[in-house]
Design a protein around this motif. Structure first.
Motif, short mmCIF file in Angstrom:
data_model
loop_
_atom_site.label_atom_id
_atom_site.label_comp_id
_atom_site.label_asym_id
_atom_site.label_seq_id
_atom_site.Cartn_x
_atom_site.Cartn_y
_atom_site.Cartn_z
N ASN A 1 0.44 -1.61 0.02
CA ASN A 1 -0.30 0.45 0.09
C ASN A 1 1.10 1.09 0.18
O ASN A 1 1.77 1.01 0.99
CB ASN A 1 -0.76 -0.55 1.41
N PHE A 2 0.46 1.93 -0.89
CA PHE A 2 0.68 3.58 -1.11
C PHE A 2 0.17 4.82 -0.70
O PHE A 2 -0.97 4.06 -0.71
CB PHE A 2 1.98 3.67 -2.29
N ASP A 3 0.45 5.86 0.08
CA ASP A 3 -0.41 6.93 -0.11
C ASP A 3 -0.93 7.21 -1.87
O ASP A 3 -0.59 6.59 -2.61
CB ASP A 3 0.15 8.48 0.30
N VAL A 4 -1.69 7.73 -1.38
CA VAL A 4 -2.72 8.01 -3.31
C VAL A 4 -2.49 8.52 -4.17
O VAL A 4 -1.95 10.01 -3.66
CB VAL A 4 -4.20 8.85 -3.36
N ASP A 5 -2.06 8.24 -4.72
CA ASP A 5 -1.34 8.98 -6.65
C ASP A 5 0.05 9.14 -6.24
O ASP A 5 0.60 10.46 -6.60
CB ASP A 5 -2.28 9.76 -6.69
N LYS A 6 0.78 8.63 -4.93
CA LYS A 6 1.85 9.15 -4.82
C LYS A 6 2.82 7.70 -4.15
O LYS A 6 2.14 6.89 -4.01
CB LYS A 6 1.93 9.43 -3.08
N THR B 1 4.39 7.71 -1.77
CA THR B 1 4.74 6.69 -0.68
C THR B 1 4.45 6.19 0.63
O THR B 1 3.46 5.47 0.03
CB THR B 1 4.74 8.48 0.71
N SER C 1 2.90 3.21 2.80
CA SER C 1 1.69 3.50 4.05
C SER C 1 2.89 3.05 5.03
O SER C 1 3.87 1.76 5.61
CB SER C 1 0.58 2.94 4.30
N THR C 2 2.37 3.09 6.56
CA THR C 2 2.66 1.60 7.38
C THR C 2 2.57 0.18 7.17
O THR C 2 3.44 0.00 7.39
CB THR C 2 1.58 2.71 8.76
N ARG D 1 7.35 4.49 -7.29
CA ARG D 1 6.73 3.76 -6.09
C ARG D 1 7.84 2.38 -6.58
O ARG D 1 8.51 1.53 -5.29
CB ARG D 1 6.08 3.22 -7.01
#
Length: 335
Positions: free
Chosen positions: A232-237, A239, A241-242, A285
């Motif tokens: 999982n990544f932040d939406v459209d980024k 980054t 996720s935890t 990503r």
């Protein structure tokens, strides 16, 4: 003149008395309506509680496989039916739309080319067949506007194929109880132009989510040459996720256990949006995963990263479920 004044005064008194009488009557009606609404709510709750699947006798018929029966001859599915391995559907238990979960089939029904749709033919065909296999009718009627307003936003399939459960819609609801197939719920409705049919085989939800471990990743890389992960990544980024970082931690552990292992990190997206943007996002990503692995002590010489956007889908991007499968990170073993 005095007589005229006297008549006017008398009329005024009568009108005033009538107005007060009407106000009192309206007040009584309003109170009665509130009491009736409260009573109806309580009655609905009592009726809902009164339904007991244990009261339905078992069917001994050979039911076949899901969805258990065909449409009547001359009729067909209007569009692609909604079919889910596990979902929710609402059925009118004593007029209260009640949710049941399990394997689901919902469809709109129409006449085949060259045929005409008959409401009587559709309903009698299904009712006679259901009766022949031991189904029990538990509701035949309409739901109220209040009931529709109460439940409709809870129905995640509202407005989709074969949707049943609208105000003033005549709904026929049957239950089949089978020792081998479990509880089966069937509802249908129709008019003189078309029909709708819902079938649900009740099932208990089975949790399939499990933690991805370093051993799982290493096994896939050894046996299959690749490991497909959903990070999982932040939406459209780019980054991570935890919970995505927890997956990357497991990748690091797998690489530390086998120091000779080298991998290519490949980023993939679905086909939603601009292709160039998706390709860049997938590349960013993949490199974010590579960068995180290096901070955990994995030598960069053992890693490579590249994004492919939507160029290499696992499955066709023809549904939200399939699109979610295509949004992935693949680890490919480098020999």
């Amino acid at each position: 003149m005095k007589k005229t004044i006297l008549l006017f005064a008398l009329g005024t008194i009568i009108l005033s008395c009538n107005k007060k009488t009407n106000e009192n009557q309206n007040s009584e009606v309003s109170g009665e309506q509130k009491e009736q609404t409260s009573n109806n709510d309580q009655a609905n709750n009592d009726l809902k509680k009164s339904f007991n699947i244990e009261d339905i006798p078992y069917s001994n018929a050979d039911l076949g496989t899901f969805p258990f029966f065909t449409l009547p001859e001359g009729l067909t599915e209007q569009n692609k039916p909604l079919q889910k391995k596990f979902d929710v559907c609402f059925f009118p238990v004593n007029g209260v739309m009640t949710s049941f979960e399990g394997k689901l089939y919902k469809t709109n029904v129409t006449a085949k080319p060259g045929e005409e749709f008959s409401q009587r033919y559709f309903e009698k065909s299904i009712e006679d067949y259901l009766n022949s296999i031991g189904a029990v009718k538990v509701f035949d009627g309409e739901i109220t506007k209040e009931e529709y307003d109460r439940y409709n936003k809870k129905d995640t399939n509202k407005g989709n194929e074969g949707d049943i459960g609208y105000t003033d819609e005549q709904i026929k609801f049957y239950v089949i109880r089978s020792k081998s197939k479990g509880n089966i719920y069937v509802q249908f409705s129709s008019n003189n132009a078309a029909g709708k049919l819902n079938i649900l085989q009740e099932e208990v939800f089975q949790q399939t989510i499990k933690k991805v471990t370093a051993d799982d990743i290493a096994k896939d890389l050894t046996e299959k040459g690749k490991s497909i992960l959903y990070i999982n990544f932040d939406v459209d980024k780019a980054t991570i996720s935890t919970d995505g970082k927890e997956v990357v931690n497991e990748i690091a552990q797998a690489l530390k256990k086998n120091t000779a292992l080298k991998i290519a990190i490949e980023g993939h997206t679905d086909n939603t949006g601009d292709a160039a943007h998706n390709k860049k996002l997938s590349n960013d990503r993949a490199n974010a995963v590579l960068s995180t692995l290096t901070t955990q002590g994995i030598d960069k010489s053992r890693l490579s990263a590249k994004g492919f956007g939507a160029e290499r889908p696992l499955v066709a991007n023809d549904s939200e479920d399939n699109k979610s499968k295509n949004r992935r990170v693949e680890l490919v073993k480098i020999n």
